[in-house]
Design a protein around this motif. Structure first.
Motif, PDB file in Angstrom:
ATOM      1  N   ARG A 103       0.864  -1.191   0.000  1.00 17.71           N
ATOM      2  CA  ARG A 103       0.000   0.000   0.000  1.00 17.71           C
ATOM      3  C   ARG A 103       0.890   1.227   0.000  1.00 17.71           C
ATOM      4  O   ARG A 103       1.884   1.271   0.753  1.00 17.71           O
ATOM      5  CB  ARG A 103      -0.807   0.082   1.298  1.00 17.71           C
ATOM      6  N   LEU A 104       0.506   2.244  -0.743  1.00 16.79           N
ATOM      7  CA  LEU A 104       1.218   3.513  -0.698  1.00 16.79           C
ATOM      8  C   LEU A 104       0.482   4.399   0.302  1.00 16.79           C
ATOM      9  O   LEU A 104      -0.703   4.694   0.126  1.00 16.79           O
ATOM     10  CB  LEU A 104       1.220   4.134  -2.097  1.00 16.79           C
ATOM     11  N   LEU A 105       1.160   4.818   1.371  1.00 14.94           N
ATOM     12  CA  LEU A 105       0.497   5.586   2.429  1.00 14.94           C
ATOM     13  C   LEU A 105       0.729   7.081   2.273  1.00 14.94           C
ATOM     14  O   LEU A 105      -0.047   7.894   2.756  1.00 14.94           O
ATOM     15  CB  LEU A 105       1.004   5.135   3.798  1.00 14.94           C
ATOM     16  N   LYS A 106       1.815   7.420   1.604  1.00 16.41           N
ATOM     17  CA  LYS A 106       2.121   8.835   1.362  1.00 16.41           C
ATOM     18  C   LYS A 106       2.940   8.950   0.089  1.00 16.41           C
ATOM     19  O   LYS A 106       3.876   8.171  -0.124  1.00 16.41           O
ATOM     20  CB  LYS A 106       2.930   9.397   2.530  1.00 16.41           C
ATOM     21  N   LEU A 107       2.589   9.906  -0.741  1.00 17.34           N
ATOM     22  CA  LEU A 107       3.406  10.198  -1.921  1.00 17.34           C
ATOM     23  C   LEU A 107       3.566  11.702  -1.942  1.00 17.34           C
ATOM     24  O   LEU A 107       2.744  12.421  -2.515  1.00 17.34           O
ATOM     25  CB  LEU A 107       2.721   9.667  -3.194  1.00 17.34           C
TER      26      LEU A 107
END
Lengths: 140, 140, 140, 140
Positions: A103-107
């Protein structure tokens, strides 16, 4: 955030820029909130006793979040791993592929953060979990 | 805590139980408060651009603390890595070996904790640091 | 990297910008490769049984590396903690202050990394270790 | 694994054994795969500028996984935090409570591992994530 690279483009990127390891991995899902990668376990990934080695699981976790970032930023991205915290929780099942769900939690503008659960294919209990941070180079 | 396995015994252990990776490493110091291991960098450890890959640095950090535990517990030990938190801080110097210096911070009945600094050989600024935890199996 | 803020300036900064916690800490050494901070243990830092709480040790580790960054960057710095990995290894000695020794391992343009060992005052075995990363805001 | 302590029993445990901090927290969900805790933000949790402090978020993450373990093991449990890796990803919204959602990933004989996402109440983007490990004392 929209996905701008799908599985074929991501595999092509791996094959070109990470030629030595690209064959180890198969991307099995690319979705808004989940990217799934399979480690095709070979002898070189194993430790005595037949379990997958720590470095191989680290590599799987790293590539999964890296590809999740790439799927949003596109092929210009050259994100660099700055931190990984990984917990090894169970022995992987012998002779079974490993599946990582990232999962990408912050970009953000300068940092991206994702996390990963790794399971033996077909099992529900995770063998490892990891959180990873990447530094995003300034846009060109 | 006294050292009960020196470098030759540790290398022999690696060669037997970690045959696939033993050639990657040279143990260069075994002291009360420091164990030093060198990663003999080969093409298979490199990423495009010639820097050492994250998984190779992870493997080096892991083997360094593992050997530090082994040097105190002896060859009966089968410690299992349960957690690693690693920071990648600088690009390793191209064409240079990596040197890991590991300290054992705790050697308990069930858990051992160590940390590691990794440098390019001949450099003072570290390229990576890691903290690792191992589960110690009950004595037989 | 030269130290441009010494202990009195650092304490003044803490007192002004972290008024709620400044009294908890005493800076006892500011050197090129080591910054030492003491947690003056009060009842509010304790857990049942009289040991210092995890959050209090986290706060001590965080403030130690933060001050080490500040001592090099000066009071304009507003570094933000982005990651902390902390190992709790031993029970702190009851009724004793805690002493944190922080090293700055990297002070880059956008990221700084440090690590810390925390001991009960007068003891040599560490009670905790931590690695911390900070994001450095662009210079004004 | 079945839940053997529900919210009232967990709150009672907190109030008795962690009297100094129990008022900070409200348990809002206790389910098989999710335990949710709310940090009732007060002035003492804030940093200058009005954001919740790192130690307060650490405490919230720690209590959430701790309660998830307790909900399965019952009140005899005295699990001890051995490792926490926490990523601070965004500034919490000012004047808003924080909500932590914890999952238990492993509940072994000697170690338990969980992870947590922390959000500002009413927001979907997480402000922090953490992975925590606990040592489980031998059963009495």
């Amino acid at each position: 955030m929209a996905i701008i690279m799908q599985e074929p483009a991501l595999m092509e990127f791996l094959a070109r820029d990470f030629a030595q390891v690209a064959d180890d991995f198969t991307i099995t899902r690319v979705e808004e909130d989940l990217l799934e990668v399979r480690l095709n376990v070979e002898d070189r990934h194993l430790r005595p006793g037949g379990t997958v080695s720590g470095p191989s699981m680290f590599a799987l976790a790293d590539v999964a979040v890296y590809l999740a970032i790439l799927s949003r930023l596109g092929p210009v991205a050259l994100a660099v791993t700055t931190n990984c915290s990984i917990d090894f929780m169970r022995k992987p099942a012998a002779g079974r592929a490993l599946v990582a769900q990232a999962r990408l939690l912050k970009l953000g503008r300068v940092l991206a953060v994702g996390d990963v659960l790794i399971r033996s294919e077909g099992e529900s209990a995770p063998v490892a979990r990891a959180g990873l941070t990447y530094s995003i180079p300034p846009a060109r």
